[in-house]
Scaffold this motif. Structure first.
Motif, PDB file in Angstrom:
ATOM      1  N   UNK A 138      61.799  -3.689 -54.511  1.00  0.00           N
ATOM      2  CA  UNK A 138      62.588  -4.898 -54.782  1.00  0.00           C
ATOM      3  C   UNK A 138      64.083  -4.618 -54.863  1.00  0.00           C
ATOM      4  N   UNK A 139      64.550  -4.092 -55.984  1.00  0.00           N
ATOM      5  CA  UNK A 139      65.985  -3.963 -56.217  1.00  0.00           C
ATOM      6  C   UNK A 139      66.664  -3.101 -55.168  1.00  0.00           C
ATOM      7  N   UNK A 140      66.018  -1.991 -54.780  1.00  0.00           N
ATOM      8  CA  UNK A 140      66.644  -1.123 -53.783  1.00  0.00           C
ATOM      9  C   UNK A 140      66.863  -1.853 -52.460  1.00  0.00           C
ATOM     10  N   UNK A 141      65.903  -2.699 -52.070  1.00  0.00           N
ATOM     11  CA  UNK A 141      66.052  -3.452 -50.822  1.00  0.00           C
ATOM     12  C   UNK A 141      67.151  -4.502 -50.936  1.00  0.00           C
ATOM     13  N   UNK A 142      67.232  -5.179 -52.082  1.00  0.00           N
ATOM     14  CA  UNK A 142      68.284  -6.170 -52.270  1.00  0.00           C
ATOM     15  C   UNK A 142      69.668  -5.525 -52.149  1.00  0.00           C
ATOM     16  N   UNK A 143      69.841  -4.346 -52.736  1.00  0.00           N
ATOM     17  CA  UNK A 143      71.126  -3.659 -52.684  1.00  0.00           C
ATOM     18  C   UNK A 143      71.458  -3.193 -51.269  1.00  0.00           C
ATOM     19  N   UNK A 146      82.916  -2.530 -52.062  1.00  0.00           N
ATOM     20  CA  UNK A 146      81.716  -3.109 -52.662  1.00  0.00           C
ATOM     21  C   UNK A 146      80.474  -2.786 -51.837  1.00  0.00           C
ATOM     22  N   UNK A 147      80.577  -2.876 -50.511  1.00  0.00           N
ATOM     23  CA  UNK A 147      79.411  -2.618 -49.668  1.00  0.00           C
ATOM     24  C   UNK A 147      78.978  -1.156 -49.751  1.00  0.00           C
ATOM     25  N   UNK A 148      79.948  -0.252 -49.846  1.00  0.00           N
ATOM     26  CA  UNK A 148      79.612   1.165 -49.982  1.00  0.00           C
ATOM     27  C   UNK A 148      78.921   1.411 -51.319  1.00  0.00           C
ATOM     28  N   UNK A 149      79.405   0.743 -52.374  1.00  0.00           N
ATOM     29  CA  UNK A 149      78.765   0.880 -53.684  1.00  0.00           C
ATOM     30  C   UNK A 149      77.344   0.320 -53.659  1.00  0.00           C
ATOM     31  N   UNK A 150      77.156  -0.826 -52.985  1.00  0.00           N
ATOM     32  CA  UNK A 150      75.816  -1.396 -52.862  1.00  0.00           C
ATOM     33  C   UNK A 150      74.885  -0.411 -52.148  1.00  0.00           C
ATOM     34  N   UNK A 166      70.277  -4.352 -48.409  1.00  0.00           N
ATOM     35  CA  UNK A 166      70.517  -5.493 -47.519  1.00  0.00           C
ATOM     36  C   UNK A 166      71.879  -6.126 -47.802  1.00  0.00           C
ATOM     37  N   UNK A 167      72.290  -6.135 -49.075  1.00  0.00           N
ATOM     38  CA  UNK A 167      73.622  -6.636 -49.408  1.00  0.00           C
ATOM     39  C   UNK A 167      74.691  -5.786 -48.717  1.00  0.00           C
ATOM     40  N   UNK A 168      74.496  -4.486 -48.735  1.00  0.00           N
ATOM     41  CA  UNK A 168      75.453  -3.589 -48.084  1.00  0.00           C
ATOM     42  C   UNK A 168      75.504  -3.859 -46.583  1.00  0.00           C
ATOM     43  N   UNK A 169      74.351  -4.116 -45.989  1.00  0.00           N
ATOM     44  CA  UNK A 169      74.269  -4.310 -44.543  1.00  0.00           C
ATOM     45  C   UNK A 169      74.995  -5.557 -44.067  1.00  0.00           C
ATOM     46  N   UNK A 170      75.247  -6.505 -44.993  1.00  0.00           N
ATOM     47  CA  UNK A 170      75.926  -7.740 -44.600  1.00  0.00           C
ATOM     48  C   UNK A 170      77.388  -7.496 -44.229  1.00  0.00           C
ATOM     49  N   UNK A 171      77.993  -6.399 -44.723  1.00  0.00           N
ATOM     50  CA  UNK A 171      79.418  -6.191 -44.471  1.00  0.00           C
ATOM     51  C   UNK A 171      79.764  -4.755 -44.078  1.00  0.00           C
TER      52      UNK A 171
END
Length: 287
Positions: free
Chosen positions: A75-80, A147-151, A82-87
């Motif tokens: 769950x959480x790992x995928x959300x993070x 932010x994306x790198x941190x995600x 995928x968030x990174x992949x957006x940018x």
């Protein structure tokens, strides 16, 4: 089945999931897409185990470990990530995620006092360098935000923590298939609650491409690949199992060559060879 087959299947299947994920999220919001993936995976896994008569009653403590596994691996790992992949480009994301092998070694030493093999560090250095060369063009674009790198880093670290939880799950004497099924149930519940709290639009895609990709991600990409990967963790250790995250970008680009016309430059070929060499360094037999 030999452990080398489990390792090879993990690399192959997860290499193919990159294309499936891209096809899935083109038709639905990212959070809902991940939710559908693990909802389907958990339902299929539980039904198959029930039909085979392999479901068993677990204690509250055992369910606690499985909830934690669902929180960290499904769950959480995928959300993070995928968030990174957006940018950020998929290339930089692959480089960051390949750090999982190092995170596994670090977390294993910090939390379980497991000393990594001496060959891990040169192997991972070769692997990460190889992945960086594979995606050299993407890295030069420099589109990633802080932010994306941190995600991406947080998602990779969280995934690594899930690897260690899987070791604790084995120590809790929970059969692997049963453990994965219930952990995916908890992962789906966590994702569903997250979508509700975020006010995500609940859509049911009608695209055959979406559902085809979701079936692949749920069954081979989740049920089979995570079974193989956790088997490798429990047999070889989290540090060595983590090298799979270095190799699956090589598979992904091989698929991209066929489907999307990816062109192999000299730099990309060198990168792939270095990643494979790192795998050899890590697993070669010492006489």
């Amino acid at each position: 089945m030999p452990i080398s087959v489990h390792y090879g299947l993990t690399v192959l299947i997860w290499g193919l999931t990159w294309t499936a994920i891209r096809l899935q999220v083109e038709s639905a919001p990212v959070d809902i897409s991940v939710f559908y993936r693990f909802l389907m995976a958990s339902v299929v896994a539980l039904v198959v185990l029930a039909l085979l008569g392999r479901l068993q009653k677990l204690t509250l403590k055992q369910h606690g470990w499985l909830f934690l596994q669902g929180l960290t691996l499904y769950s959480v790992n995928f959300l993070l990530i995928y968030r990174a992949a957006e940018s950020m480009t998929s290339g930089l994301l692959a480089v960051v995620f390949s750090l999982a092998a190092l995170f596994n070694a670090l977390n294993g030493w910090l939390w379980l006092r497991l000393k990594p093999t001496a060959r891990l560090y040169p192997a991972v250095a070769l692997g990460i360098t190889g992945v960086a060369l594979l995606f050299w063009h993407d890295l030069q674009l420099g589109n990633a935000t802080g932010a994306s790198i941190l995600f991406a880093a947080a998602g990779t670290f969280w995934f690594s923590m899930g690897n260690l939880v899987s070791i604790k799950v084995r120590l809790a004497q929970i059969p692997l298939l049963v453990a994965n099924a219930w952990a995916m149930v908890y992962g789906a519940v966590i994702l569903g609650v997250w979508c509700l709290l975020q006010g995500v639009e609940w859509v049911v895609p009608t695209s055959a491409t979406f559902w085809g990709a979701t079936v692949f991600l749920a069954v081979p990409g989740s049920i089979i690949a995570f079974y193989c990967y956790i088997t490798v963790i429990q047999t070889l250790g989290a540090d060595r199992a983590g090298y799979a995250t270095v190799l699956f970008p090589v598979v992904a680009l091989s698929v991209s060559t066929w489907l999307e016309g990816f062109e192999w430059t000299t730099t990309a070929v060198l990168g792939a060879l270095l990643a494979i060499l790192g795998n050899y360094v890590l697993f070669r037999r010492v006489k």
